[in-house]
Structure formats: structure tokens, C-alpha cells
Scaffold this motif. Structure first.
Motif, PDB file in Angstrom:
ATOM      1  N   TRP A 115       0.827  -1.206   0.000  1.00 19.76           N
ATOM      2  CA  TRP A 115       0.000   0.000   0.000  1.00 19.76           C
ATOM      3  C   TRP A 115       0.865   1.260   0.000  1.00 19.76           C
ATOM      4  CZ3 TRP A 115      -4.515  -0.346  -1.739  1.00 19.76           C
ATOM      5  CH2 TRP A 115      -5.461  -1.293  -1.331  1.00 19.76           C
ATOM      6  N   GLU A 124      -4.451   7.663  -1.883  1.00 15.08           N
ATOM      7  CA  GLU A 124      -5.905   7.544  -1.747  1.00 15.08           C
ATOM      8  C   GLU A 124      -6.563   6.976  -3.000  1.00 15.08           C
ATOM      9  OE1 GLU A 124      -5.132  11.901  -2.981  1.00 15.08           O
ATOM     10  OE2 GLU A 124      -4.154  10.290  -1.839  1.00 15.08           O
ATOM     11  N   SER A 283      -8.230   1.601  -1.318  1.00 11.58           N
ATOM     12  CA  SER A 283      -7.105   2.126  -0.547  1.00 11.58           C
ATOM     13  C   SER A 283      -7.488   2.393   0.909  1.00 11.58           C
ATOM     14  CB  SER A 283      -6.621   3.440  -1.180  1.00 11.58           C
ATOM     15  OG  SER A 283      -5.749   4.129  -0.316  1.00 11.58           O
ATOM     16  N   PRO A 284      -6.580   2.116   1.846  1.00 15.77           N
ATOM     17  CA  PRO A 284      -6.849   2.475   3.249  1.00 15.77           C
ATOM     18  C   PRO A 284      -7.041   3.977   3.440  1.00 15.77           C
ATOM     19  CG  PRO A 284      -4.945   1.008   3.074  1.00 15.77           C
ATOM     20  CD  PRO A 284      -5.285   1.436   1.686  1.00 15.77           C
ATOM     21  N   TRP A 285      -6.529   4.768   2.490  1.00 12.65           N
ATOM     22  CA  TRP A 285      -6.640   6.230   2.580  1.00 12.65           C
ATOM     23  C   TRP A 285      -7.789   6.777   1.730  1.00 12.65           C
ATOM     24  CZ3 TRP A 285      -1.838   3.819   1.684  1.00 12.65           C
ATOM     25  CH2 TRP A 285      -0.952   3.817   2.771  1.00 12.65           C
ATOM     26  N   ASP A 286      -8.658   5.910   1.252  1.00  9.16           N
ATOM     27  CA  ASP A 286      -9.787   6.338   0.417  1.00  9.16           C
ATOM     28  C   ASP A 286     -10.593   7.415   1.132  1.00  9.16           C
ATOM     29  OD1 ASP A 286     -11.945   6.471  -1.383  1.00  9.16           O
ATOM     30  OD2 ASP A 286     -12.968   4.807  -0.363  1.00  9.16           O
ATOM     31  N   ASP A 287     -10.852   8.507   0.399  1.00  8.71           N
ATOM     32  CA  ASP A 287     -11.619   9.612   0.985  1.00  8.71           C
ATOM     33  C   ASP A 287     -13.112   9.502   0.708  1.00  8.71           C
ATOM     34  OD1 ASP A 287     -11.800  10.191  -1.690  1.00  8.71           O
ATOM     35  OD2 ASP A 287     -10.622  12.043  -1.606  1.00  8.71           O
ATOM     36  N   LYS A 291     -14.692   4.360  -4.625  1.00  9.77           N
ATOM     37  CA  LYS A 291     -15.586   3.258  -4.985  1.00  9.77           C
ATOM     38  C   LYS A 291     -16.375   3.551  -6.248  1.00  9.77           C
ATOM     39  CE  LYS A 291     -19.037   0.052  -3.163  1.00  9.77           C
ATOM     40  NZ  LYS A 291     -19.772  -0.398  -1.952  1.00  9.77           N
ATOM     41  N   ASP A 315     -13.992  -2.279   1.289  1.00 11.54           N
ATOM     42  CA  ASP A 315     -13.061  -1.403   1.992  1.00 11.54           C
ATOM     43  C   ASP A 315     -11.862  -2.185   2.491  1.00 11.54           C
ATOM     44  OD1 ASP A 315     -14.468   1.017   1.737  1.00 11.54           O
ATOM     45  OD2 ASP A 315     -15.732   0.547   3.470  1.00 11.54           O
ATOM     46  N   SER A 316     -10.751  -1.491   2.660  1.00 10.15           N
ATOM     47  CA  SER A 316      -9.548  -2.098   3.217  1.00 10.15           C
ATOM     48  C   SER A 316      -9.756  -2.430   4.684  1.00 10.15           C
ATOM     49  CB  SER A 316      -8.367  -1.134   3.075  1.00 10.15           C
ATOM     50  OG  SER A 316      -7.264  -1.566   3.847  1.00 10.15           O
ATOM     51  N   LYS A 319      -8.349   0.407   6.798  1.00 11.58           N
ATOM     52  CA  LYS A 319      -8.860   1.773   6.662  1.00 11.58           C
ATOM     53  C   LYS A 319      -8.927   2.458   8.034  1.00 11.58           C
ATOM     54  CE  LYS A 319     -12.429   4.536   4.454  1.00 11.58           C
ATOM     55  NZ  LYS A 319     -13.612   4.540   3.574  1.00 11.58           N
ATOM     56  N   GLY A 320      -8.286   3.621   8.106  1.00 13.69           N
ATOM     57  CA  GLY A 320      -8.257   4.375   9.352  1.00 13.69           C
ATOM     58  C   GLY A 320      -7.307   3.831  10.394  1.00 13.69           C
TER      59      GLY A 320
END
Length: 327
Positions: A115, A124, A283-287, A291, A315-316, A319-320
């Protein structure tokens, strides 16, 4: 030492050749069920054993994969290798041009370094594609008639029909417009990368030298001649063990002969079945915007609806949970 060898057709000598200047290029070992005039498809048992094969990339590349239904295979000499020792082998580095690789991870969970460092710069917008392992049914998932060259022409896989194309190209301009026959893929391999100590003799052995070649028929006493030989089959198979966390499985396409056309990559053509039950991890940083882009890439592709409906976007698990700032 130079030797004369006879060239025969139907048992009749039609000429001679001088071994001086000849070079024996060792080819990839044939699979047990391979036919000499056909493509050598050699899938290792180890590569068949993994439930999934994953591929970390970015949304832009994912869109291209779905639009064109291809995997890019980079020339081993041109690939952005994190371990350059795998192509820098003494005596055979020049043959890296004729080997093209697509790399997957066989791990069953997400990988933080992947990642962080794989895909392009925007963290992201990264995605992880998890394919059901297609190694046990390779030809049902990847076309083996031709790949695509950088200029969009066809690169033929070895077969009796495609060998006839090579013979006909000088008499039919349409063939050279459709195919780039400066290179033909003689072998396609799938294997797990072997990780060895960085001090291993694998990386310092000279793979060029003299070899004894026996020109006799099986069971006959013949003439054994010493010739110059090279073994490029060692290229791209091992990496040093600091990279062992990658757990890498590769597809490698190998061009026949020793003269290569200088392609930076070829594109392997995918059958729709390879996308069945695909999982795409965001991505774990998806805002929150990723999707919809992934779903649009799937929707706008030409894949059959039943294949599209089998693909899940999730989702990863991280995430977060990653304490790294977005670069």
C-alpha cells in the motif's frame, strides 16, 4: 576449436556449417505435456497452490485493465525492478530484453509496504485486485494465440500456424502490418519467485561459457563438439531475500532466439473468466470517492453482465488504522 558439421535433409547432406562463432542459447525446460512446435506452457505446481493472486495498482491502471482486458508485462531489462540483481547475471544480462514479466502477490492478506510503495503516488487512489488463482487453468483465462506489442501489433505465440506466418511475411505485406514477427513467444511460464541470500553465488556465477553439444541421434555414437553457450533461463527467477515479504508469483513470457526487438513491454490478453469473483480492495486512505470510480470502470467495460455482477468492491481492513500521513 572450430569444427565442421553436416547439414542433412532426409538423410542427404546438403551442406556444411562451421561451429566457429556459433552460440548455443539454452531454452526454458519444456513442460511434461509440451509439444515442440507449440508454445511451451510451463506452470509450476507451487504457483497452482495459492487460493488467490493479488495485484496492487492505482485507479488509472485498473481502468485500463478493464477497458482493454490486458495485463501489462514489462521487459525484464525495462521493468522498474526493486532488486536489479535478478536481471544482472554475469554473461546473460543482454537476454533480459526477451523476457517479459507480470507480478502478483500470493499472500492471503493486505500488505502495508505494498500500500505504501506500489501503484502511483496518490495513496488515496490505490486499489488491490484479488484474483482467484488462474494458474491451474491458465489457457482458460489468458489468450495464448498472440499478445500485443507497444505499437498495437500482434506478437505471436509459437504454434505451427504462426510459424507459417513467419515464412509468409515476405510475400504478404498485410502480415507485417498486423504482426510484429521480429519476436515470437516460445514459452510462457508461471512460477513462484525463489528468495535467496544477497550473497548467494547465483548472483555471481558466469552463465556464459563452453558447453559440450552432442549431435548424435539418441542411441547412436556421434560427434560431441565444444561450443560457446549461454544460459539465460536463470533470469528473473530469483530475488535476494530482503524482498521475501513480497511472496511473488510471476507470469514470464519468453521470446525465442537471441535477437530481440526492443519492446519495453507486451500486453497479455485476458479472457472474461479471469475477472469472475474478483475482489477489489479500496485504498486504506480512500476519501470516499474511490468506490464510484472503480464501479464505473467495471460498468463501462465490455465484460459480460454475469462476470460484472460477480465482482465485489470492498473497503480495506486497514482503513483508518495506518499511522502514515498521505504523501
Amino acid at each position: 576449436m572450430s569444427e565442421k558439421i553436416a547439414i542433412k535433409m532426409n538423410g542427404i547432406t546438403i551442406g556444411t556449417a562451421d561451429t566457429e562463432g556459433m552460440k548455443l542459447i539454452i531454452a526454458e525446460p519444456y513442460a511434461d505435456d509440451a509439444v515442440p512446435r507449440n508454445l511451451n506452457i510451463n506452470i509450476s505446481e507451487g504457483s497452482k497452490s495459492h487460493p488467490e493472486l493479488s495485484y496492487t495498482t492505482d485507479i488509472g491502471t485498473l481502468e485500463l485493465i478493464f477497458r482493454y482486458q490486458t495485463f501489462r508485462s514489462s521487459s525484464l531489462s525495462n521493468a522498474n525492478l526493486n532488486d536489479p540483481m535478478e536481471k544482472e547475471r554475469v554473461g546473460v544480462s543482454e537476454y533480459a530484453d526477451g523476457r517479459f514479466i507480470t507480478c502478483f502477490c500470493q499472500s492471503d492478506h493486505e500488505n502495508v509496504p505494498f500500500w505504501m510503495y506500489y501503484g502511483k503516488d496518490k495513496r488515496e487512489e490505490k486499489v488491490l485486485l484479488r484474483f482467484k488463482n488462474f494458474a491451474p487453468s491458465f489457457a482458460d483465462n489468458i489468450f495464448i494465440d498472440y499478445a500485443l506489442t507497444p505499437d498495437g501489433r500482434k506478437c505471436a505465440f509459437k504454434s505451427p500456424d504462426n510459424l507459417q506466418l513467419i515464412n509468409r511475411q515476405h510475400f504478404d505485406d498485410r502480415i507485417s502490418q498486423e504482426y510484429d514477427l521480429r519476436g515470437i513467444i516460445s514459452a510462457i511460464l508461471m512460477f513462484d519467485v525463489e528468495y535467496v541470500p544477497a550473497t548467494s553465488e547465483i548472483f555471481t556465477t558466469d552463465y556464459a561459457g563452453s558447453v559440450d553439444v552432442d549431435f548424435s541421434r539418441v542411441g547412436d555414437d556421434g560427434m560431441v563438439i565444444k561450443m560457446d553457450g549461454v544460459d539465460p533461463t536463470v533470469l528473473g527467477k530469483q530475488k535476494s531475500n530482503p524482498w521475501e515479504y513480497e511472496k511473488e508469483t510471476r507470469i514470464m513470457s519468453v521470446l525465442s532466439g537471441g535477437q530481440f526487438p526492443g519492446w519495453d513491454f507486451i500486453d497479455l490478453r485476458l479472457k472474461p473468466t479471469i475477472f469472475k469473483d474478483l475482489s477489489i480492495v479500496l485504498s486504506p486512505w480512500d476519501d470516499g470517492s474511490l468506490k464510484s470510480k472503480v464501479c464505473e470502470a467495471i460498468r463501462s467495460s465490455s465484460l459480460p453482465d454475469e462476470i460484472k455482477d460477480s465482482i465485489e468492491v470492498i473497503d480495506s481492513a486497514l482503513k483508518g488504522k495506518l499511522n502514515f500521513p498521505v504523501g
